[in-house]
Motif scaffolding. Structure first.
Motif, mmCIF file in Angstrom:
data_model
loop_
_atom_site.group_PDB
_atom_site.id
_atom_site.type_symbol
_atom_site.label_atom_id
_atom_site.label_comp_id
_atom_site.label_asym_id
_atom_site.label_seq_id
_atom_site.Cartn_x
_atom_site.Cartn_y
_atom_site.Cartn_z
ATOM 1 N N ASP A 83 -64.434 -68.699 3.565
ATOM 2 C CA ASP A 83 -63.748 -69.060 4.267
ATOM 3 C C ASP A 83 -63.524 -69.136 5.438
ATOM 4 O O ASP A 83 -63.440 -70.191 6.505
ATOM 5 N N ALA A 84 -64.839 -68.949 5.858
ATOM 6 C CA ALA A 84 -65.433 -69.038 7.280
ATOM 7 C C ALA A 84 -65.818 -71.009 6.645
ATOM 8 O O ALA A 84 -65.291 -72.086 8.476
ATOM 9 N N ASP A 125 -54.522 -61.864 9.898
ATOM 10 C CA ASP A 125 -53.857 -61.631 10.948
ATOM 11 C C ASP A 125 -54.006 -62.042 12.568
ATOM 12 O O ASP A 125 -54.320 -61.503 13.483
ATOM 13 N N VAL A 126 -54.084 -63.142 12.286
ATOM 14 C CA VAL A 126 -54.423 -64.234 13.277
ATOM 15 C C VAL A 126 -52.916 -65.173 13.893
ATOM 16 O O VAL A 126 -52.417 -65.770 13.296
ATOM 17 N N PRO A 127 -52.575 -64.530 15.418
ATOM 18 C CA PRO A 127 -51.386 -65.408 15.666
ATOM 19 C C PRO A 127 -51.288 -67.318 15.381
ATOM 20 O O PRO A 127 -52.946 -67.660 15.384
ATOM 21 N N PHE A 128 -50.959 -67.911 15.408
ATOM 22 C CA PHE A 128 -51.458 -69.348 14.640
ATOM 23 C C PHE A 128 -51.272 -69.685 15.758
ATOM 24 O O PHE A 128 -52.362 -70.936 15.146
ATOM 25 N N PRO A 188 -60.744 -65.405 15.536
ATOM 26 C CA PRO A 188 -61.943 -64.707 16.008
ATOM 27 C C PRO A 188 -63.628 -65.352 15.710
ATOM 28 O O PRO A 188 -63.471 -66.101 14.390
ATOM 29 N N ASP A 189 -64.306 -65.135 16.286
ATOM 30 C CA ASP A 189 -66.255 -65.746 16.037
ATOM 31 C C ASP A 189 -66.180 -64.978 14.526
ATOM 32 O O ASP A 189 -66.972 -65.375 13.909
ATOM 33 N N TRP A 190 -66.320 -63.866 14.394
ATOM 34 C CA TRP A 190 -66.745 -63.285 13.045
ATOM 35 C C TRP A 190 -65.877 -63.557 12.023
ATOM 36 O O TRP A 190 -66.394 -63.867 10.766
ATOM 37 N N VAL A 191 -64.982 -64.597 12.397
ATOM 38 C CA VAL A 191 -64.029 -65.279 10.818
ATOM 39 C C VAL A 191 -65.016 -66.508 10.617
ATOM 40 O O VAL A 191 -64.822 -66.666 9.257
ATOM 41 N N THR A 192 -65.127 -67.147 11.694
ATOM 42 C CA THR A 192 -65.407 -68.385 11.719
ATOM 43 C C THR A 192 -67.168 -68.826 11.943
ATOM 44 O O THR A 192 -66.948 -69.997 11.335
ATOM 45 N N VAL A 193 -67.746 -67.037 11.558
ATOM 46 C CA VAL A 193 -69.658 -67.862 11.553
ATOM 47 C C VAL A 193 -69.857 -66.856 9.943
ATOM 48 O O VAL A 193 -69.748 -66.128 9.776
ATOM 49 N N GLY A 194 -70.189 -68.201 9.548
ATOM 50 C CA GLY A 194 -70.808 -68.273 8.555
ATOM 51 C C GLY A 194 -71.824 -67.757 8.116
ATOM 52 O O GLY A 194 -72.489 -68.706 7.874
#
Length: 320
Positions: free
Chosen positions: A13-14, A306-309, A314-320
């Protein structure tokens, strides 16, 4: 001697977030260096169109095309969505082992599951549009030749040239709008959004507006989508939604006029216009499908986490 094979790393997902963010940056950034060139092309196009409309009967043709586009845009994305077979979409997911009987079931899956189930719409729609554009160009060339008294490519020089052009442009407008709206609805269906619903039709029109946008107005069109998705989460009253539909229909109408206006000039060029028309039509549908795929994917990811469009992930989502 045995060859070693290495498996590609799975797409996370990242990775999906980063790809969507990169696309968004490309869409919402403008190049001031291209503005003078774009303005010059627009002036030349307007000049040629002005001369073309002096031909007897062409103004009536142009007005008829405008009316057709306005009516189709005002109808929203419902017509295109109605031709998408939802059962066929669900069946593709079930064929891959997913228990999908409704659109909400799709939104519980992973993005990679959606991408595995979705057919190559990015190839199918542009290919169809190329055939459509080439056919229209052939008819337009024949009509223009008939007007000037030359020999028609299709042997229809005896028919009134204006009538040929009128039928060709009107048919092209109908097919272009229908194909664009269906393409958006088709992508939306695979991401789990039912565009036959009135609330989703508002968003589908906004997505289509992004796909039809020029470099200059793409940032504003994207902001429109962002605002509508944020409003959808809050719930929008029926009257407000109807106003949004009318406003978006007008925006889509103008963008379609611009796109078809560019093609109608290119398609009138004898012989060469056939190839040009095919390329322009394919490119138009390619942009529409690309915008729909990225925007619905972005919405899918925002809802999953559950992140407003309107906010960055957040960084924890995009950092993979």
């Amino acid at each position: 001697m045995t060859a070693e094979t290495t498996e590609a790393a799975p797409v996370t997902d990242a990775d999906q977030w980063r790809e969507v963010q990169e696309w968004k940056e490309r869409v919402t950034s403008t190049s001031p260096l291209l503005s003078p060139l774009r303005d010059s092309v627009g002036e030349i196009r307007a000049l040629v169109q002005s001369g073309l409309r002096r031909v007897p009967g062409i103004q009536q043709v142009d007005d008829g095309v405008h009316d057709v586009l306005h009516q189709l845009a005002a109808a929203g994305a419902g017509a295109g969505a109605a031709t998408v077979r939802r059962d066929a979409v669900f069946a593709r997911y079930r064929g891959l082992g997913h228990d999908v009987t409704d659109f909400k079931d799709i939104r519980r899956l992973e993005v990679t599951d959606v991408q595995a189930a979705m057919p190559r719409l990015d190839l199918a729609y542009p290919a169809f549009a190329a055939v459509q554009g080439g056919t229209t160009s052939l008819l337009l060339t024949s009509g223009a030749t008939a007007i000037t008294g030359g020999a028609s490519l299709l042997g229809i020089g005896g028919l009134p040239g204006v009538a040929v052009i009128a039928a060709s442009l009107t048919g092209d407008a109908l097919l272009t709008v229908a194909t664009c709206t269906r393409a958006v609805a088709h992508v939306g269906a695979y991401y789990g959004y039912d565009v036959t619903k009135r609330s989703e039709q508002v968003l589908a029109l906004a997505v289509l507006a992004v796909g039809l946008s020029s470099e200059a107005d793409a940032p504003g069109a994207y902001e429109e989508v962002s605002g509508l998705i944020s409003q959808a989460a809050e719930g929008v009253k029926k009257k407000r939604r109807q106003r949004q539909l009318r406003r978006l229909a007008a925006a889509v109408h103008q963008r379609l006029l611009s796109q078809i206006g560019q093609r109608e000039l290119a398609q009138l060029v004898p012989v060469a216009g056939i190839g040009i028309g095919a390329v322009l039509s394919a490119r138009l549908l390619g942009r529409v499908v690309d915008a729909a795929e990225h925007l619905y994917r972005e919405r899918f990811l925002h809802e999953k986490y559950d992140v407003p469009f309107a906010e960055d992930p957040p960084d924890w989502v995009t950092v993979g």
